[in-house]
Design a protein around this motif. Structure first.
Motif, short mmCIF file in Angstrom:
data_model
loop_
_atom_site.label_atom_id
_atom_site.label_comp_id
_atom_site.label_asym_id
_atom_site.label_seq_id
_atom_site.Cartn_x
_atom_site.Cartn_y
_atom_site.Cartn_z
N VAL A 206 20.31 45.03 -4.46
CA VAL A 206 21.74 45.18 -4.12
C VAL A 206 22.41 45.84 -5.31
O VAL A 206 22.54 45.23 -6.38
N ASN A 207 22.77 47.11 -5.13
CA ASN A 207 23.36 47.89 -6.23
C ASN A 207 24.86 47.73 -6.23
O ASN A 207 25.52 47.92 -5.20
N PHE A 208 25.41 47.41 -7.38
CA PHE A 208 26.87 47.31 -7.50
C PHE A 208 27.34 48.32 -8.54
O PHE A 208 26.94 48.27 -9.70
N TYR A 209 28.14 49.29 -8.07
CA TYR A 209 28.64 50.36 -8.94
C TYR A 209 30.15 50.16 -9.14
O TYR A 209 30.94 50.48 -8.25
N PRO A 210 30.58 49.63 -10.28
CA PRO A 210 32.02 49.47 -10.51
C PRO A 210 32.68 50.85 -10.65
O PRO A 210 32.00 51.84 -10.91
N PRO A 223 18.70 60.54 -11.12
CA PRO A 223 17.77 61.14 -10.15
C PRO A 223 16.38 60.51 -10.22
O PRO A 223 15.85 60.27 -11.31
N HIS A 224 15.82 60.22 -9.06
CA HIS A 224 14.50 59.58 -8.98
C HIS A 224 13.99 59.73 -7.56
O HIS A 224 14.75 60.06 -6.65
N SER A 225 12.72 59.45 -7.36
CA SER A 225 12.23 59.23 -6.00
C SER A 225 11.83 57.76 -5.93
O SER A 225 11.51 57.15 -6.95
N GLU A 279 13.80 63.40 -3.84
CA GLU A 279 14.58 63.00 -5.01
C GLU A 279 16.03 62.73 -4.59
O GLU A 279 16.59 63.44 -3.75
N HIS A 280 16.62 61.69 -5.15
CA HIS A 280 18.01 61.36 -4.84
C HIS A 280 18.66 60.67 -6.03
O HIS A 280 18.00 60.33 -7.01
N ARG A 281 19.99 60.49 -5.96
CA ARG A 281 20.75 59.90 -7.06
C ARG A 281 22.08 59.42 -6.49
O ARG A 281 22.41 59.70 -5.33
N PRO A 289 35.01 50.30 -6.26
CA PRO A 289 33.63 49.84 -6.45
C PRO A 289 32.80 50.24 -5.23
O PRO A 289 33.33 50.37 -4.14
N ARG A 290 31.51 50.47 -5.44
CA ARG A 290 30.62 50.82 -4.33
C ARG A 290 29.45 49.86 -4.34
O ARG A 290 28.98 49.46 -5.41
N MET A 291 29.03 49.45 -3.15
CA MET A 291 27.87 48.56 -3.05
C MET A 291 26.88 49.16 -2.07
O MET A 291 27.27 49.68 -1.04
N SER A 292 25.61 49.15 -2.42
CA SER A 292 24.59 49.58 -1.47
C SER A 292 23.47 48.57 -1.50
O SER A 292 23.21 47.94 -2.53
N ILE A 293 22.82 48.42 -0.37
CA ILE A 293 21.74 47.44 -0.25
C ILE A 293 20.47 48.20 0.12
O ILE A 293 20.40 48.79 1.21
C1 OGA Z 1 18.00 53.08 -5.06
C2 OGA Z 1 18.91 54.16 -4.62
C3 OGA Z 1 21.08 54.85 -3.79
C4 OGA Z 1 22.44 54.30 -3.52
O1 OGA Z 1 18.47 51.93 -5.17
O2 OGA Z 1 16.81 53.38 -5.28
O3 OGA Z 1 18.49 55.28 -4.59
O4 OGA Z 1 23.18 54.96 -2.80
N1 OGA Z 1 20.18 53.85 -4.29
O5 OGA Z 1 22.78 53.23 -4.03
#
Ligand code: OGA
Ligand code: NI
Length: 348
Positions: A206-210, A223-225, A279-281, A289-293
């Motif tokens: 669970v990514n939390f981007y303030p 950037p990563h795969s 590859e994505h970023r 704030p943004r949250m992604s799971i």
């Molecule tokens: C990841 C990823 C992208 C996002 O967690 O590996 O690429 O939009 N997240 O949070």
């Protein structure tokens, strides 16, 4: 080893500059000038696929075709009518916020950066080796039989049940997609069961981007795969995810309650390069704030991954070496996130 680095959220909360806000990006997050987010990328709708037809024998071939086309051309697509209930998604989003809205003292009970923890509350990806940290904190939950106990059982009560419900729904979706991806390549379900190591590993991040005072200096995630088989990502309504197609980067516009599906390294290896790991970023923004799971599905550590015989012949030799997945993952975690799909070098 305990994690000595203070999390980003905590750094912001305890900032003395202005109550609970940072006015400038701290040095640890500032990337070298040649390696910063460009100010403009293209916007294009990724393929959006209604996958309800996968359950209907008459419609299935057409949906498989759509999936195959999206995998070959983008390696990324969004799915709708995916069978994961709206309530389950909403409750999961709420549970994630409940976790991150707790005081730091509660969040830090799970603090830990290592790759084998059942639950880990961490910052960036690997601050010990990174030149610049990513602008995010993350809560990892792992269910990797044979490696650690099931992290979903160890979550705090304020979010445990929602995570378990969500995970069951997404597991089913991932299984459906995993089979569909191979079937679209002409591999029968019987053959998948026989030759492809099962997708028995789940790591949820669970990514939390303030909000960030200056998004031009740092990435949310660099950037990563992804290293496993497939990733099932739920974005919120705040844009940030970008993917690379050819030499161009594209923003993935959020579509409410759709899942973003992406192919990861092991699918590229198994398919002998027919499908690529993309590859994505993610970039940050100043306001929200943004949250992604992200649910990362992959094989167990003991699995040996090599091109399937279905995709090799005398004229088409295997283009990747066999690698034990546990070694692949260890290599991934020992470094910072790397651009240019560098994780695949281990199999080249
Ligand atoms: C990841 C990823 C992208 C996002 O967690 O590996 O690429 O939009 N997240 O949070
Ligand atoms: Ni990723």
């Amino acid at each position: 080893m305990a994690c000595a680095v203070m999390g980003l959220q905590e750094m912001i909360e305890t900032s003395a500059e202005r109550a609970g806000q940072l006015q400038a990006v701290p040095d640890a997050f500032i990337r070298p000038p040649h390696d910063r987010p460009p100010s403009l990328v293209q916007e294009q709708q990724l393929p959006v696929i209604d996958i309800s037809g996968l359950h209907d024998p008459h419609l299935r071939p057409l949906v498989l075709q759509h999936i195959a086309h999206a995998c070959a051309h983008w390696g990324f697509f969004q799915v709708v009518n995916h069978g994961v209930k709206d309530e389950v998604i909403q409750e999961m989003r709420a549970a994630c916020w409940r976790f991150f809205n707790q005081p730091a003292s509660e969040r830090n009970k799970f603090k830990g950066q290592e790759n084998e923890l059942p639950v880990g509350y961490a910052t960036s990806f690997n601050p010990a080796v990174e030149i610049a940290r990513d602008w995010k904190d993350v809560l990892y939950v792992r269910d990797v039989p044979g490696m650690c106990s099931n992290g979903f059982d160890l979550l705090p009560e304020i979010c445990r049940e929602a995570f378990q419900q969500y995970r069951s729904g997404v597991d089913e979706l991932a299984k459906l997609l995993f089979e569909s991806i191979f079937e679209g390549l002409g591999v029968s379900i019987a053959s998948i069961k026989e030759k492809v190591p099962p997708a028995a590993r789940l790591v949820m991040g669970v990514n939390f981007y303030p909000p960030c005072p200056d998004p031009s200096l740092t990435y949310g995630i660099s950037p990563h795969s992804d290293v496993g088989y497939v990733t099932v990502l739920l974005q919120d309504e705040v844009p940030g995810l970008q993917i690379k197609k050819g030499e161009n980067w594209y923003l993935v516009k959020p579509l409410p309650n759709a899942f973003v599906i992406n192919l990861a390294d092991q699918i590229e290896i198994l398919s002998n390069g027919k499908y690529k790991s993309i590859e994505h970023r993610a970039v940050t923004n100043t306001d929200k704030p943004r949250m992604s799971i992200a649910c990362f599905y992959g094989p167990l550590n003991s699995a040996i991954i090599a091109p399937l015989p279905d995709f090799t012949s005398e004229n088409e030799p295997g283009r990747y070496n066999a690698v034990k997945y546990g070694d692949y993952v260890r290599n991934f975690y020992s470094k910072g996130l790397l651009p240019d799909r560098a994780t695949l070098n281990l199999a080249r």
